[in-house]
Design a protein around this motif. Structure first.
Motif, short mmCIF file in Angstrom:
data_model
loop_
_atom_site.label_atom_id
_atom_site.label_comp_id
_atom_site.label_asym_id
_atom_site.label_seq_id
_atom_site.Cartn_x
_atom_site.Cartn_y
_atom_site.Cartn_z
N GLY A 10 0.96 -1.73 -0.06
CA GLY A 10 -0.22 0.02 -0.31
C GLY A 10 0.77 1.56 -0.32
N HIS A 11 2.23 1.05 -0.30
CA HIS A 11 2.53 2.39 -0.28
C HIS A 11 2.38 3.46 -1.36
CE1 HIS A 11 4.66 0.05 2.91
NE2 HIS A 11 6.12 1.45 3.57
N THR A 12 2.63 4.34 -1.54
CA THR A 12 2.65 5.38 -2.99
C THR A 12 3.38 6.17 -3.30
OG1 THR A 12 -0.04 5.50 -1.16
CG2 THR A 12 0.85 6.68 -3.63
N VAL A 13 3.81 5.83 -4.27
CA VAL A 13 5.16 6.94 -4.57
C VAL A 13 5.49 7.63 -5.08
CG1 VAL A 13 7.69 6.15 -5.59
CG2 VAL A 13 6.58 3.87 -4.44
N ILE A 14 6.55 8.99 -4.84
CA ILE A 14 6.49 10.11 -5.98
C ILE A 14 7.69 10.31 -6.06
CG2 ILE A 14 6.26 13.27 -5.44
CD1 ILE A 14 4.21 12.79 -2.96
N GLY A 15 8.13 10.89 -7.77
CA GLY A 15 9.39 10.98 -8.03
C GLY A 15 9.10 12.32 -7.82
N VAL A 36 11.42 19.98 4.34
CA VAL A 36 10.21 20.71 3.30
C VAL A 36 9.21 19.92 3.41
CG1 VAL A 36 12.29 22.64 3.09
CG2 VAL A 36 10.88 20.70 1.48
N LEU A 37 8.74 18.92 3.12
CA LEU A 37 7.54 19.01 3.01
C LEU A 37 6.86 17.33 4.52
CD1 LEU A 37 7.76 17.27 -0.70
CD2 LEU A 37 7.46 19.38 0.43
N ASP A 38 7.66 18.10 5.27
CA ASP A 38 7.75 16.89 6.45
C ASP A 38 7.07 16.13 6.05
OD1 ASP A 38 7.01 16.63 9.16
OD2 ASP A 38 5.13 17.92 8.77
N LEU A 39 7.99 14.81 5.29
CA LEU A 39 6.92 13.73 5.75
C LEU A 39 6.95 12.94 6.38
CD1 LEU A 39 9.35 13.11 2.30
CD2 LEU A 39 6.81 13.76 2.49
N PRO A 40 6.51 11.51 6.50
CA PRO A 40 6.20 11.10 7.95
C PRO A 40 7.41 10.65 8.13
CG PRO A 40 4.29 10.31 6.17
CD PRO A 40 5.24 11.37 6.06
N ALA A 41 8.20 9.47 9.05
CA ALA A 41 8.97 9.13 9.49
C ALA A 41 9.11 7.80 8.24
CB ALA A 41 9.08 8.70 10.78
N ALA A 42 8.28 7.15 8.73
CA ALA A 42 8.02 5.93 7.70
C ALA A 42 8.00 6.14 6.28
CB ALA A 42 6.63 4.97 8.07
N THR A 43 8.32 7.33 5.96
CA THR A 43 8.78 7.25 4.30
C THR A 43 10.03 6.50 3.77
OG1 THR A 43 7.54 9.38 4.20
CG2 THR A 43 9.43 9.31 2.78
N VAL A 44 10.10 5.76 2.39
CA VAL A 44 11.21 5.36 2.32
C VAL A 44 11.48 6.33 1.26
CG1 VAL A 44 12.28 3.66 1.45
CG2 VAL A 44 10.72 2.66 3.25
N ALA A 45 12.96 6.87 1.07
CA ALA A 45 13.12 7.38 0.15
C ALA A 45 14.69 6.82 -0.81
CB ALA A 45 13.51 8.97 0.14
N ALA A 59 17.13 10.91 -10.73
CA ALA A 59 16.24 10.88 -9.91
C ALA A 59 15.74 10.58 -8.95
CB ALA A 59 14.69 10.70 -11.03
N VAL A 60 15.09 11.24 -7.93
CA VAL A 60 14.60 10.57 -6.17
C VAL A 60 12.88 9.96 -6.25
CG1 VAL A 60 16.22 11.94 -5.27
CG2 VAL A 60 14.18 12.99 -5.24
N SER A 61 12.67 9.31 -4.98
CA SER A 61 11.78 9.26 -5.03
C SER A 61 11.38 8.32 -3.85
CB SER A 61 10.98 7.33 -5.93
OG SER A 61 12.27 6.41 -4.85
N PHE A 62 9.43 8.81 -3.45
CA PHE A 62 9.46 8.73 -1.80
C PHE A 62 7.97 7.63 -1.94
CE2 PHE A 62 11.43 12.57 -2.71
CZ PHE A 62 12.19 12.78 -1.76
N ALA A 63 8.25 6.58 -1.16
CA ALA A 63 7.29 6.13 -1.00
C ALA A 63 6.70 6.47 0.32
CB ALA A 63 7.61 4.62 -0.66
N LEU A 64 5.23 7.00 0.48
CA LEU A 64 4.56 7.18 1.47
C LEU A 64 3.65 5.94 1.96
CD1 LEU A 64 5.05 10.78 2.37
CD2 LEU A 64 5.44 9.74 0.05
N PRO A 65 3.66 6.15 3.72
CA PRO A 65 3.06 4.92 3.81
C PRO A 65 1.67 4.80 3.79
CG PRO A 65 3.33 6.34 5.45
CD PRO A 65 3.90 7.28 4.83
N ASP A 66 0.91 5.76 3.36
CA ASP A 66 -0.66 5.57 2.77
C ASP A 66 -1.07 6.75 2.10
OD1 ASP A 66 -1.35 8.00 4.42
OD2 ASP A 66 -0.87 6.57 6.32
N ALA A 70 0.42 10.52 1.00
CA ALA A 70 1.18 10.71 -0.51
C ALA A 70 0.06 11.65 -0.69
CB ALA A 70 1.27 9.33 -1.10
N THR A 71 -0.55 11.72 -0.88
CA THR A 71 -1.34 13.26 -1.92
C THR A 71 -1.51 14.16 -0.97
OG1 THR A 71 -3.81 12.11 -2.08
CG2 THR A 71 -4.03 14.12 -2.50
N ALA A 72 -1.39 14.36 0.64
CA ALA A 72 -1.01 15.56 1.40
C ALA A 72 0.98 15.60 0.78
CB ALA A 72 -1.14 15.28 2.76
#
Length: 230
Positions: A10-15, A36-45, A59-66, A70-72
């Motif tokens: 269920g991780h949601t990924v931003i590139g 600066v985006l105040d990403l949650p601690a569970a983020t995998v970057a 490039a970089v990516s961020f997998a958010l916990p839900d 990710a939308t926020a």
């Protein structure tokens, strides 16, 4: 069921692609955006070498916990990438000042089918997000437990307290079950531990180090990135 921009679990990924030319720049970008985006601690970057464009880039990516997180994060990112003040979630005014000096002029971003920025950068961001979503590649900079990997730690603790799934000794024959390194062996982290996604697992390459210890194969170059970051 996952959406097209959700990975396993269920991780949601931003590139994001901002023209980073080396890993150090990409590491700095990850830490800056996480702040600066105040990403949650569970983020995998992760960082990703993208070769699908005319000029290879990192490039970089961020997998958010839900999906909600990710939308926020996506809304905050787009607001800060825009040159003008944009209305953020809840009607709050956001501006681009928070990313001043981060090298994000002309950056691209992607979340699932949504892309933002110049075409080439947007394609790079999309490629990074896709690789991380599949967990087929990507060098992890931020992941659960990463902050604890400083100084020297026992291998068993490294595996038990972080998101790292497996270690591999570079140059050694593939280990069979129960035939890997001694779990009590010390790992000299050098405060720089960068596992990589391989076949859905977060794998750390290790190499022998002085005194019968082990150390991450990737050496900080020239020094650990962003000493000013916690």
């Amino acid at each position: 069921m996952t959406t097209p921009h959700e990975g396993p679990g269920g991780h949601t990924v931003i590139g994001v692609a901002a023209g980073s030319v080396n890993l150090r720049e990409a590491d700095h970008l990850i830490r800056h955006l996480a702040d600066v985006l105040d990403l949650p601690a569970a983020t995998v970057a992760c960082t990703h070498l993208v070769r699908t464009t005319a000029r290879p880039r990192t490039a970089v990516s961020f997998a958010l916990p839900d999906a909600e997180a990710a939308t926020a994060a996506w809304d905050r990112l787009l607001a800060r990438l825009s040159p003008e003040v944009t209305t953020g979630p809840g009607g709050a005014g956001l501006d681009s000042a928070g990313l001043a000096g981060a090298g994000l002029d002309g950056a691209g971003a992607a979340l699932g089918p949504d892309a933002h920025g110049p075409a080439e950068e947007a394609r790079s961001a999309t490629a990074a997000a896709a690789e991380h979503t599949l967990r087929s590649g990507g060098r992890a900079v931020l992941y659960p437990g990463a902050d604890a990997l400083t100084g020297t730690v026992a291998l068993a603790d490294l595996l038990a307290r972080t998101a790292i799934d497996q270690v591999v000794l570079v140059g050694a024959p593939p280990a069979t079950d129960g035939d890997g390194p001694d779990p009590h062996i010390a790992v000299r982290t050098r405060d720089h531990v960068r596992p990589q996604w391989r076949d859905g697992r977060l794998v750390l390459d290790l190499t022998p180090a002085p005194g019968g210890t082990l150390a991450p194969f990737e050496v900080p170059n020239p020094t650990p990135c962003c000493a000013d970051h916690p």
